[in-house]
Design a protein around this motif. Structure first.
Motif, PDB file in Angstrom:
ATOM      1  N   ASP A   1      65.509  10.028  15.450  1.00  0.00           N
ATOM      2  CA  ASP A   1      64.471  11.054  15.369  1.00  0.00           C
ATOM      3  C   ASP A   1      64.091  11.415  13.925  1.00  0.00           C
ATOM      4  N   ASN A   2      63.471  12.558  13.751  1.00  0.00           N
ATOM      5  CA  ASN A   2      62.865  12.921  12.460  1.00  0.00           C
ATOM      6  C   ASN A   2      63.864  13.059  11.309  1.00  0.00           C
TER       7      ASN A   2
ATOM      8  N   HIS B   1      63.995   5.747  18.320  1.00  0.00           N
ATOM      9  CA  HIS B   1      63.105   6.911  18.169  1.00  0.00           C
ATOM     10  C   HIS B   1      63.143   7.425  16.743  1.00  0.00           C
TER      11      HIS B   1
ATOM     12  N   HIS C   1      60.240   9.007  13.462  1.00  0.00           N
ATOM     13  CA  HIS C   1      58.890   9.364  13.026  1.00  0.00           C
ATOM     14  C   HIS C   1      58.886   9.280  11.498  1.00  0.00           C
TER      15      HIS C   1
ATOM     16  N   HIS D   1      57.532  11.844  24.589  1.00  0.00           N
ATOM     17  CA  HIS D   1      58.567  12.900  24.556  1.00  0.00           C
ATOM     18  C   HIS D   1      58.579  13.659  25.885  1.00  0.00           C
TER      19      HIS D   1
ATOM     20  N   HIS E   1      64.329  11.864  24.753  1.00  0.00           N
ATOM     21  CA  HIS E   1      65.107  13.121  24.808  1.00  0.00           C
ATOM     22  C   HIS E   1      65.740  13.376  26.170  1.00  0.00           C
TER      23      HIS E   1
HETATM   24 ZN   LIG Z   1      60.184  12.567  18.483  1.00  0.00          ZN
END
Ligand SMILES: [Zn+2]
Length: 503
Positions: free
Chosen positions: A334-335, A70, A72, A243, A283
């Protein structure tokens, strides 16, 4: 020299080869022969008669390439710009900063994320990209940057036909200008689906490019959109990422606004045809035990992101319950502005440590399990099981060489435990993707790092000016969001899980 060609045959000699099913503490020494991007042989003292390149791997541990399930790439340039904010408030800033950017920025941010990933031993990223606007030009830029970097990508531009404001519980209590700042518009559904179809045909999945379908989140999609995503995934034989239950507000949205689906986003996904082996929900901090059981029964997966869940104050995913329910698991980072690092080592360590929140008894998390989730488990999320995640003959040659001279391995007692608990990324020495060496002796061979640094520095002047503008324009709106956030936290939904586990 920047840019590498792939040797027709590559022999990696004398490294400790990690095998999930073997001795994970002291992996035995072996040679690996790579041919045409795949592992052709693993054995002791392999001899190759014809022309080939050799890497001396003595004193190195060889791992299957780590997979980040995951990620971005749209907010890479926001790294280090935020802390303190819970998810819904953080979105308020990061969403606008990822939209309508120049092609130069889109290229640079993709390369920076790829560079960080390679340096940290990540050979595949699942990029769930928020492209605004969603168009072919941007897609070409992103995919060509990934090709240039040489990293494998499971690419899934996000789609949604309900606006971003649908992410926030009690959004109706926000002043209309605050609602607009969060996002009250979206592109038409059919245009987004047509874009995806077109991209799947234009950029065929091959070598290091794979596709996935990514409805942003169930509460941001109409049933029609989710049904169309399910059909698209079926038609093109693709995995799905979305998500689900990242925050308590999202659990509340499910219970209160999805009553016709039993108050469950998992039921909603099931009712629209998405609950099945292709599905991965990302998540799952606020998932209930009965929902976990249904996920497990459907062979649907969960991608955990402890780092961002904690940084964005969402909570802690119920690792022990998920394990007990037998849901297949993956791990993500993640981010870049919500964790703020692309390090599967950190994600694996968190997975092991956070089990203690609900389980004081001796037992998991176990390092070997974390390594399994980060490789084979993550490959499975992308439908690449049997191709990626282990060093086996016939599988794709995505490998990482870890330098055992690093102090993290002094003394070298357990490969699995020291990779998970001790490795900070320093030991990553050489990285091979699809049989191509993209980093050797700590030098990334595919990206001119100095040139990229200069490019980013130039771009950041404009980007930081935009950031300052966004921060200023939202100052007055923040108290309204905080109020909605507090209302959410006053609800008792899901709270029992943080007090005790139900045995
Ligand atoms: Zn995400």
């Amino acid at each position: 020299m920047i840019g590498t060609t792939r040797a027709s045959k590559l022999l990696i000699k004398g490294g400790h080869v990690y095998d999930h099913d073997g001795d994970v503490h002291r992996p035995p020494v072996a040679d690996i022969l790579i041919e045409g991007g795949r592992i052709a042989a693993v054995g002791t003292d392999l001899v190759v008669e014809d022309s080939h390149e050799t890497i001396d791997a003595r004193g190195h541990l060889i791992l299957p390439g780590l997979i980040n399930a995951h990620y971005h790439s749209h907010d890479v340039l926001c790294r280090g710009l935020f802390e303190e904010l819970p998810l819904e408030m953080w979105l308020f800033y990061t969403l606008p900063l990822g939209q309508n950017r120049s092609k130069e920025e889109v290229r640079a941010r993709t390369l920076v994320g790829a560079l960080e990933s390679i340096r940290c031993g990540i050979t595949t990223v699942q990029d769930m990209l928020g492209l605004v606007p969603l168009n072919a030009e941007y897609t070409d830029v992103v995919l060509s940057a990934y090709r240039e970097a040489g990293i494998r990508v499971v690419f899934s531009p996000m789609v949604a036909d309900l606006p971003a404001i649908a992410m926030v519980r009690y959004n109706e209590s926000l002043p209309s200008d605050v609602q607009d700042m969060l996002g009250t518009k979206t592109a038409p559904m059919q245009a987004q689906l047509d874009y995806l179809e077109h991209q799947f045909r234009t950029h065929r999945a091959e070598s290091t490019l794979h596709w996935a379908v990514a409805p942003f989140a169930p509460q941001r999609c109409t049933p029609k959109m989710l049904e169309a995503c399910a059909a698209l995934a079926q038609k093109h034989d693709l995995p799905v990422y979305t998500h689900v239950y990242e925050t308590k507000g999202q659990a509340l949205i499910a219970r209160e606004l999805f009553a016709e689906h039993g108050g469950s986003l998992i039921t909603y996904l099931g009712n629209t045809g998405l609950l099945g082996p292709r599905l991965n929900i990302v998540h799952s901090v606020w998932i209930s035990r009965s929902e976990m059981d249904r996920m497990a029964a459907a062979d649907a997966g969960i991608v955990l992101n402890h780092l961002s869940n904690l940084k964005l104050k969402s909570g802690i995913a119920p690792v022990c319950d998920l394990r007990e329910a037998g849901v297949r698991l993956g791990l993500g980072c993640d981010n870049c502005s919500g964790s703020d690092v692309q390090s599967v080592f950190q994600a694996m360590k968190m997975f092991c440590l956070l089990a203690a929140v609900s389980e004081p008894e001796p037992g998991p998390g176990l390092a070997r399990e974390a390594l399994h989730h980060a490789t084979i488990g993550n490959a499975r999320t992308a439908g690449l099981d049997g191709e990626l995640g282990a060093i086996r003959v016939g599988w794709r040659a995505d490998l990482v060489l870890i330098d055992l001279n690093d102090v993290a391995y002094l003394p070298f007692n357990s490969a699995a435990r020291q990779l998970v608990y001790t490795e900070a990324g320093r030991g990553v020495d050489t990285v091979i993707v699809d049989g191509r060496v993209v980093m050797k002796g700590r030098k990334v061979t595919t990206i001119d790092e100095d040139a990229l640094r200069r490019e980013v520095a130039a771009l950041m002047r404009h980007f930081i000016a935009d950031y300052d503008r966004v921060v200023e324009s939202r100052r007055r709106a923040l108290p309204h969001l905080l109020q909605a956030h507090r209302r959410v936290w006053q609800s008792q939904v899901g709270m029992n899980r943080f007090i005790a586990r139900t045995h």
